[in-house]
Scaffold this active site. Sequence first.
Site, PDB file in Angstrom:
ATOM      1  N   SER A 143       0.907  -1.266   0.045  1.00 32.45           N
ATOM      2  CA  SER A 143      -0.038  -0.144  -0.035  1.00 32.45           C
ATOM      3  C   SER A 143       0.842   1.121   0.081  1.00 32.45           C
ATOM      4  O   SER A 143       1.872   1.178   0.404  1.00 32.45           O
ATOM      5  CB  SER A 143      -0.936   0.112   1.229  1.00 32.45           C
ATOM      6  OG  SER A 143      -1.682   1.275   1.376  1.00 32.45           O
ATOM      7  N   TYR A 156      -2.513  -1.142   9.956  1.00 29.86           N
ATOM      8  CA  TYR A 156      -2.312  -1.337   8.678  1.00 29.86           C
ATOM      9  C   TYR A 156      -1.120  -0.824   7.933  1.00 29.86           C
ATOM     10  O   TYR A 156      -0.511  -1.686   7.122  1.00 29.86           O
ATOM     11  CB  TYR A 156      -3.642  -0.603   7.870  1.00 29.86           C
ATOM     12  CG  TYR A 156      -3.647  -0.669   6.468  1.00 29.86           C
ATOM     13  CD1 TYR A 156      -4.070  -1.910   5.725  1.00 29.86           C
ATOM     14  CD2 TYR A 156      -3.473   0.242   5.626  1.00 29.86           C
ATOM     15  CE1 TYR A 156      -4.292  -1.981   4.544  1.00 29.86           C
ATOM     16  CE2 TYR A 156      -3.493   0.314   4.339  1.00 29.86           C
ATOM     17  CZ  TYR A 156      -3.857  -0.602   3.706  1.00 29.86           C
ATOM     18  OH  TYR A 156      -3.917  -1.004   2.271  1.00 29.86           O
TER      19      TYR A 156
END
Length: 265
Positions: A143, A156
Amino acid sequence: MTASTGTQRIWLTGATSGIGRALATRLLDRGHRVALSARHPDALEALAGGHDNALNLPLDVADRASVMAAGDRLATHFGGLDLAILNAGTCEYLDASRFDTGLVERVFAPNFFGAVYGVEAALPLLRRARAEGGRPLLAATSSAAAYLPLPRAEAYGASKAALSHFLESLRLDLAGEGIDVSLIHPGFVKTPLTDRNDFPMPMRVSADEAAEAILAGLAAHRLDIHFPRRFTLPLKLLGILPPGVRFRLARHLARDPAPATETSS
């Protein structure tokens, strides 16, 4: 059939939703032999319907035994792998005022360890493809959050940063074997996962746009596939600034803490 003939043997995890689904439909429509993995067999059946070049491998990426069993089935059906795309993952945001270690563990299980298990299962099959004279590729979806610490992204962002570091190191160690490694760093992509977000998502792209960017990057065996660049390039630049400057800039994105709840003894 090996990559040299134009048709590849591909394993894709997280295949039934979002980016994974967009990738799966394109790869199947282009005639590749694609092993599709996700947790729900019914969703896999619906995705693979009408494609005789699909192999359904339901699994939970956070369960090492399940992933390794899928690797055994891949070996039986495909012999080797020309491309592995470890795409499965999840996202939960941490509220520091109610710190939750369990949340961190839940996010790391699929995002980091699930990918590690996938690497373990895929590597022997990628090595077979290399022995056949191919140029195999191992890829994983990280990401853009891996580039820069952001508010509420303790779990995350850390899981994706760990994955990026792991695979960049692995690329160094696999280079001598002729196995390439690509990292995918998307910005915001419209998926069922991001539809749950409760904050603005600038420059969000569709899953179809993401899939096209990823496939172009994979075809070039690019180390860092990041998009949309008008979003990811500034993040990369911010990520190399001195820590104090990064903190002052990113601090403006943080929410004000919730008032403390009084307790009585």
